[in-house]
Design a protein around this motif. Sequence first.
Motif, short mmCIF file in Angstrom:
data_model
loop_
_atom_site.label_atom_id
_atom_site.label_comp_id
_atom_site.label_asym_id
_atom_site.label_seq_id
_atom_site.Cartn_x
_atom_site.Cartn_y
_atom_site.Cartn_z
N SER A 184 6.73 3.24 -2.22
CA SER A 184 7.25 4.60 -2.36
C SER A 184 8.44 4.70 -3.29
O SER A 184 8.83 5.81 -3.68
CB SER A 184 7.64 5.16 -0.99
N VAL A 185 9.06 3.57 -3.64
CA VAL A 185 10.23 3.60 -4.52
C VAL A 185 9.96 2.91 -5.84
O VAL A 185 10.85 2.78 -6.68
CB VAL A 185 11.45 2.94 -3.83
N ALA A 186 8.73 2.46 -6.05
CA ALA A 186 8.41 1.69 -7.26
C ALA A 186 8.30 2.57 -8.49
O ALA A 186 7.85 3.72 -8.42
CB ALA A 186 7.11 0.92 -7.06
N GLY A 187 8.71 2.01 -9.62
CA GLY A 187 8.49 2.66 -10.91
C GLY A 187 7.24 2.16 -11.59
O GLY A 187 6.70 2.82 -12.49
N VAL A 188 6.78 0.98 -11.19
CA VAL A 188 5.54 0.42 -11.72
C VAL A 188 4.80 -0.25 -10.59
O VAL A 188 5.39 -0.92 -9.74
CB VAL A 188 5.79 -0.58 -12.88
N ALA A 189 3.49 -0.04 -10.55
CA ALA A 189 2.63 -0.67 -9.56
C ALA A 189 1.64 -1.56 -10.28
O ALA A 189 0.93 -1.10 -11.19
CB ALA A 189 1.90 0.38 -8.73
N VAL A 190 1.58 -2.82 -9.90
CA VAL A 190 0.53 -3.71 -10.40
C VAL A 190 -0.64 -3.55 -9.44
O VAL A 190 -0.57 -3.95 -8.28
CB VAL A 190 0.99 -5.17 -10.46
N ALA A 213 2.30 7.61 -3.39
CA ALA A 213 2.60 6.47 -2.52
C ALA A 213 3.30 6.95 -1.25
O ALA A 213 4.50 6.76 -1.08
CB ALA A 213 3.45 5.45 -3.26
N PRO A 214 2.55 7.56 -0.34
CA PRO A 214 3.16 8.00 0.93
C PRO A 214 3.65 6.81 1.75
O PRO A 214 2.97 5.79 1.85
CB PRO A 214 2.03 8.74 1.63
N GLU A 215 4.84 6.94 2.33
CA GLU A 215 5.42 5.85 3.10
C GLU A 215 4.77 5.76 4.47
O GLU A 215 4.44 6.76 5.10
CB GLU A 215 6.93 6.05 3.25
N ILE A 216 4.58 4.52 4.94
CA ILE A 216 4.01 4.27 6.26
C ILE A 216 5.14 4.23 7.28
O ILE A 216 6.11 3.48 7.11
CB ILE A 216 3.22 2.94 6.27
N ARG A 217 5.00 5.01 8.32
CA ARG A 217 6.03 5.09 9.36
C ARG A 217 5.53 4.43 10.65
O ARG A 217 4.43 3.92 10.72
CB ARG A 217 6.39 6.55 9.61
N HIS A 218 6.37 4.52 11.67
CA HIS A 218 6.02 4.06 13.02
C HIS A 218 5.70 2.57 13.06
O HIS A 218 4.81 2.14 13.81
CB HIS A 218 4.86 4.88 13.60
N LYS A 219 6.42 1.78 12.31
CA LYS A 219 6.25 0.32 12.34
C LYS A 219 7.17 -0.27 13.41
O LYS A 219 8.29 0.20 13.61
CB LYS A 219 6.62 -0.30 10.98
N TRP A 220 6.71 -1.35 14.04
CA TRP A 220 7.57 -2.09 14.97
C TRP A 220 8.00 -3.42 14.37
O TRP A 220 8.60 -4.25 15.06
CB TRP A 220 6.83 -2.32 16.29
N SER A 221 7.69 -3.62 13.11
CA SER A 221 8.05 -4.85 12.41
C SER A 221 8.41 -4.48 10.98
O SER A 221 7.94 -3.46 10.46
CB SER A 221 6.86 -5.82 12.44
N LEU A 222 9.27 -5.29 10.36
CA LEU A 222 9.74 -4.98 9.00
C LEU A 222 10.22 -3.53 8.92
O LEU A 222 9.89 -2.81 7.97
CB LEU A 222 8.65 -5.24 7.96
#
Length: 401
Positions: A184-190, A213-222
Motif C-alpha cells: 500500500s505504500v510502494a512506488g514500484v511493484a515487481v 493496493a488495498p491494505e489487509i487488516r485484522h492481522k494477529w501477526s506482523l
Amino acid sequence: MPATPSSASPSVPPFDPGDPLGIDDLLTDEDRAVRGTVRQWAADRVLPQIAQWYEDGELPGIRELARELGSIGALGMSLTGYGCAGASAVQYGLACLELEAADSGIRSLVSVQGSLAMYAIWRFGSEEQKQRWLPGMAAGEIIGCFGLTEPDHGSDPAGMRTYAKKDGGDWVLNGRKMWITNGSVAGVAVVWARTDDGIRGFAVPTDTPGFSAPEIRHKWSLRASVTSELVMDDVRLPADAVLPEVTGLRGPLSCLSHARYGIVWGSMGAARSSFEAALDYAKHREQFGRPIGGFQLTQAKLADMAVELHKGILLAHHLGLRMDAGRLRPEQVSFGKLNNVREAIEICRTARTILGANGISLEYPVMRHATNLESVLTYEGTVEMHQLVLGKALTGLDAFR
C-alpha cells in the motif's frame, strides 16, 4: 603432549552469557560496526514505540523509517552500485538479526525492499530500469513490493493466474496478488505474471491506472507492518516494463532464496530478544524465597534455549560465508530457514513459560515475537515446502508431484 590450557589461562577469555560460543571472534571489525549501527538505530527508532505500533496494528511513519534505513545503508545493502552499500552477506545477515530483534515487521520491510524488489531489478532488469528505480530505493525515497503469492496460489507459484498479454507495443496486466508486504505504500511493484512466453517479471509503477493496493487488516501477526493485496485491472504497461533478463520461475525463486537467507539470520534476532527477556526475568523474579533462575527446571530451559539460539546464529554465519564465496545452494538456504525459524518459535514459547502470565504482556517482547514468527514460519516457504526441498535433495526423489 602439549599442555591443556587451564581455565585461568590468559589466552582463554571468560565465559560470555551473551556469546557463549565466542561467535564474535569470527566477525571482522567492519562486521561489528555494521551490527552496531543497525542495533543503535533500532534501539532509538523502533524499540521505544514498537509495542504501541503492534497494539494499534499499524506502522506509522513508514516512509520516514524507510528513508532513515536508506541513510544507514540498510536497503539493498548486499547489492553493488546504484547507491547500494555493497556489504557482505554476513553483514547483511547481522543487520537482519538486529532488525528482527526489534520486530519482524521492520526486518520484513527491509527484506522485501532489498532482497525481493531491489534484487529482482538489480539481477534481471535492464540498465534503464536499474537507473530509474534502484538509487531511489536504496535511499528509501521509493518503497518497493514484490507480487508473487496469489489468493489461491501460495506454495505453488507455477499455478498463478495473473496474466500479461501483449497489445501492440504494450503489455496489459490483469490479476491479484495477496499478502504483499509494503504494497500500500510502494512506488514500484515487481509483479510476476504468466505470458504466452512463460512467467515474466514486470516493474509496475503503482500510480499506473488500474493498479490498486488495498491494505489487509485484522492481522494477529506482523501487526507493525504494511500488508496488502495487489489488484491489477487492465494495467497497461510499456514494453520496457518487463524485466528482460529472465523467463520462468527461476526469476522469482532466486529472489526468494535471497530473502530466505535474511530470514535465517532475522529469526535468530527474535529468538535472542525473547531469550534475553527470559534470562533477565529469571534472575530477578523471586518465588519461594529466591530467583526462579536458581531452580533446576528454569536453568534447563535457559540452557536449551541458549544452545538452539547460538547454534542457529552459527549456522547463519556459515551460510553467510558460503554466500560471500559464491557457494551457497538453495537447499542450504532451506536448511537454515527450516531450522532457525522453527527453533526461534520454540525459544519464544519457552521464554513465555519462564515469564509466566507476564509473558503475554506487551511490556515484554516475547508474545509479540512469537506471534510474528508464526508468519515468518509460513512466508518465503512453509515448513512443509522446505522439508520437501531437503527431502528431494537427500533422496533424489521429487515428492512435490
